[in-house]
Design a protein around this motif. Structure first.
Motif, PDB file in Angstrom:
ATOM      1  N   THR A  16      37.193  34.823  45.432  1.00 57.62           N
ATOM      2  CA  THR A  16      37.912  35.891  44.738  1.00 57.62           C
ATOM      3  C   THR A  16      39.372  35.933  45.180  1.00 57.62           C
ATOM      4  O   THR A  16      40.279  36.036  44.352  1.00 57.62           O
ATOM      5  N   ILE A  17      39.596  35.828  46.481  1.00 61.30           N
ATOM      6  CA  ILE A  17      40.964  35.838  47.008  1.00 61.30           C
ATOM      7  C   ILE A  17      41.720  34.612  46.527  1.00 61.30           C
ATOM      8  O   ILE A  17      42.899  34.702  46.153  1.00 61.30           O
ATOM      9  N   ASN A  18      41.055  33.458  46.491  1.00 62.43           N
ATOM     10  CA  ASN A  18      41.704  32.246  45.987  1.00 62.43           C
ATOM     11  C   ASN A  18      42.049  32.373  44.509  1.00 62.43           C
ATOM     12  O   ASN A  18      43.106  31.915  44.070  1.00 62.43           O
ATOM     13  N   TYR A  19      41.169  33.002  43.734  1.00 62.08           N
ATOM     14  CA  TYR A  19      41.427  33.234  42.315  1.00 62.08           C
ATOM     15  C   TYR A  19      42.696  34.075  42.151  1.00 62.08           C
ATOM     16  O   TYR A  19      43.547  33.780  41.311  1.00 62.08           O
ATOM     17  N   ARG A  20      42.795  35.093  42.968  1.00 59.92           N
ATOM     18  CA  ARG A  20      43.977  35.981  42.915  1.00 59.92           C
ATOM     19  C   ARG A  20      45.252  35.198  43.216  1.00 59.92           C
ATOM     20  O   ARG A  20      46.279  35.392  42.579  1.00 59.92           O
ATOM     21  N   LYS A  21      45.178  34.284  44.186  1.00 57.92           N
ATOM     22  CA  LYS A  21      46.347  33.471  44.552  1.00 57.92           C
ATOM     23  C   LYS A  21      46.689  32.453  43.471  1.00 57.92           C
ATOM     24  O   LYS A  21      47.857  32.160  43.240  1.00 57.92           O
ATOM     25  N   GLU A  22      45.664  31.917  42.795  1.00 53.35           N
ATOM     26  CA  GLU A  22      45.871  30.905  41.759  1.00 53.35           C
ATOM     27  C   GLU A  22      46.496  31.472  40.489  1.00 53.35           C
ATOM     28  O   GLU A  22      47.099  30.737  39.708  1.00 53.35           O
ATOM     29  N   TYR A  23      46.327  32.767  40.264  1.00 50.74           N
ATOM     30  CA  TYR A  23      46.844  33.403  39.052  1.00 50.74           C
ATOM     31  C   TYR A  23      47.769  34.564  39.409  1.00 50.74           C
ATOM     32  O   TYR A  23      47.450  35.731  39.164  1.00 50.74           O
ATOM     33  N   PRO A  24      48.934  34.253  39.965  1.00 49.05           N
ATOM     34  CA  PRO A  24      49.847  35.315  40.385  1.00 49.05           C
ATOM     35  C   PRO A  24      50.423  36.114  39.212  1.00 49.05           C
ATOM     36  O   PRO A  24      50.914  37.227  39.411  1.00 49.05           O
ATOM     37  N   ASP A  25      50.337  35.555  37.990  1.00 49.40           N
ATOM     38  CA  ASP A  25      50.859  36.270  36.826  1.00 49.40           C
ATOM     39  C   ASP A  25      49.937  37.406  36.388  1.00 49.40           C
ATOM     40  O   ASP A  25      50.355  38.304  35.663  1.00 49.40           O
ATOM     41  N   LEU A  26      48.673  37.386  36.827  1.00 46.95           N
ATOM     42  CA  LEU A  26      47.750  38.470  36.511  1.00 46.95           C
ATOM     43  C   LEU A  26      47.950  39.621  37.490  1.00 46.95           C
ATOM     44  O   LEU A  26      48.224  39.406  38.666  1.00 46.95           O
ATOM     45  N   THR A  27      47.763  40.832  36.999  1.00 44.61           N
ATOM     46  CA  THR A  27      47.835  41.985  37.894  1.00 44.61           C
ATOM     47  C   THR A  27      46.541  42.051  38.696  1.00 44.61           C
ATOM     48  O   THR A  27      45.539  41.419  38.349  1.00 44.61           O
ATOM     49  N   GLN A  28      46.565  42.843  39.743  1.00 37.79           N
ATOM     50  CA  GLN A  28      45.365  43.002  40.558  1.00 37.79           C
ATOM     51  C   GLN A  28      44.248  43.637  39.735  1.00 37.79           C
ATOM     52  O   GLN A  28      43.078  43.287  39.889  1.00 37.79           O
ATOM     53  N   VAL A  29      44.618  44.539  38.837  1.00 31.28           N
ATOM     54  CA  VAL A  29      43.626  45.187  37.972  1.00 31.28           C
ATOM     55  C   VAL A  29      42.979  44.156  37.052  1.00 31.28           C
ATOM     56  O   VAL A  29      41.750  44.151  36.873  1.00 31.28           O
ATOM     57  N   GLU A  30      43.771  43.284  36.472  1.00 31.70           N
ATOM     58  CA  GLU A  30      43.242  42.254  35.574  1.00 31.70           C
ATOM     59  C   GLU A  30      42.325  41.287  36.323  1.00 31.70           C
ATOM     60  O   GLU A  30      41.259  40.922  35.820  1.00 31.70           O
ATOM     61  N   CYS A  31      42.735  40.888  37.527  1.00 35.44           N
ATOM     62  CA  CYS A  31      41.902  39.992  38.336  1.00 35.44           C
ATOM     63  C   CYS A  31      40.563  40.640  38.652  1.00 35.44           C
ATOM     64  O   CYS A  31      39.514  40.008  38.509  1.00 35.44           O
ATOM     65  N   ALA A  32      40.597  41.881  39.087  1.00 35.18           N
ATOM     66  CA  ALA A  32      39.362  42.580  39.432  1.00 35.18           C
ATOM     67  C   ALA A  32      38.451  42.686  38.212  1.00 35.18           C
ATOM     68  O   ALA A  32      37.237  42.457  38.306  1.00 35.18           O
ATOM     69  N   LYS A  33      39.018  43.017  37.070  1.00 37.86           N
ATOM     70  CA  LYS A  33      38.233  43.142  35.840  1.00 37.86           C
ATOM     71  C   LYS A  33      37.613  41.799  35.461  1.00 37.86           C
ATOM     72  O   LYS A  33      36.436  41.739  35.112  1.00 37.86           O
ATOM     73  N   ASN A  34      38.393  40.715  35.553  1.00 41.02           N
ATOM     74  CA  ASN A  34      37.887  39.378  35.227  1.00 41.02           C
ATOM     75  C   ASN A  34      36.729  38.968  36.131  1.00 41.02           C
ATOM     76  O   ASN A  34      35.823  38.254  35.705  1.00 41.02           O
ATOM     77  N   LEU A  35      36.763  39.421  37.370  1.00 37.40           N
ATOM     78  CA  LEU A  35      35.749  39.039  38.350  1.00 37.40           C
ATOM     79  C   LEU A  35      34.591  40.025  38.421  1.00 37.40           C
ATOM     80  O   LEU A  35      33.612  39.791  39.123  1.00 37.40           O
TER      81      LEU A  35
END
Length: 88
Positions: A16-35
């Motif tokens: 999950t943390i790596n996903y967040r780092k790989e997609y810096p253009d996504l907001t934290q809210v968007e990353c959390a929702k995607n996951l």
């Protein structure tokens, strides 16, 4: 009705943390929702990784970091049991 707590594996948390780092253009809210996790969960895992040299500490079921945590868990169980008895 209470919500059941979901237990994620250490690998899932690190991925999950790596996903967040790989997609810096996504907001934290968007990353959390995607996951499929909460924003606060993602933020907590990020902080744990940052504070523990790119690792997430995991405490197995029944294992406690200190005697105080073990005592707190025992007292919480005791309180829950007492509340359940009162409900009956």
């Amino acid at each position: 009705m209470s919500r059941q707590k979901t237990h994620h594996t250490k690998q899932f948390k690190l991925d999950t943390i790596n996903y967040r780092k790989e997609y810096p253009d996504l907001t934290q809210v968007e990353c959390a929702k995607n996951l499929g996790i909460g924003v606060s969960t993602l933020a907590r895992w990020k902080a744990q990784v940052r504070d523990n040299d790119d690792d997430i500490p995991v405490i197995s079921s029944g294992s406690y970091a200190s005697e105080e945590e073990k005592e707190i868990a025992r007292l919480k169980r005791e309180l829950r049991d007492a509340q359940d008895a009162l409900d009956v």
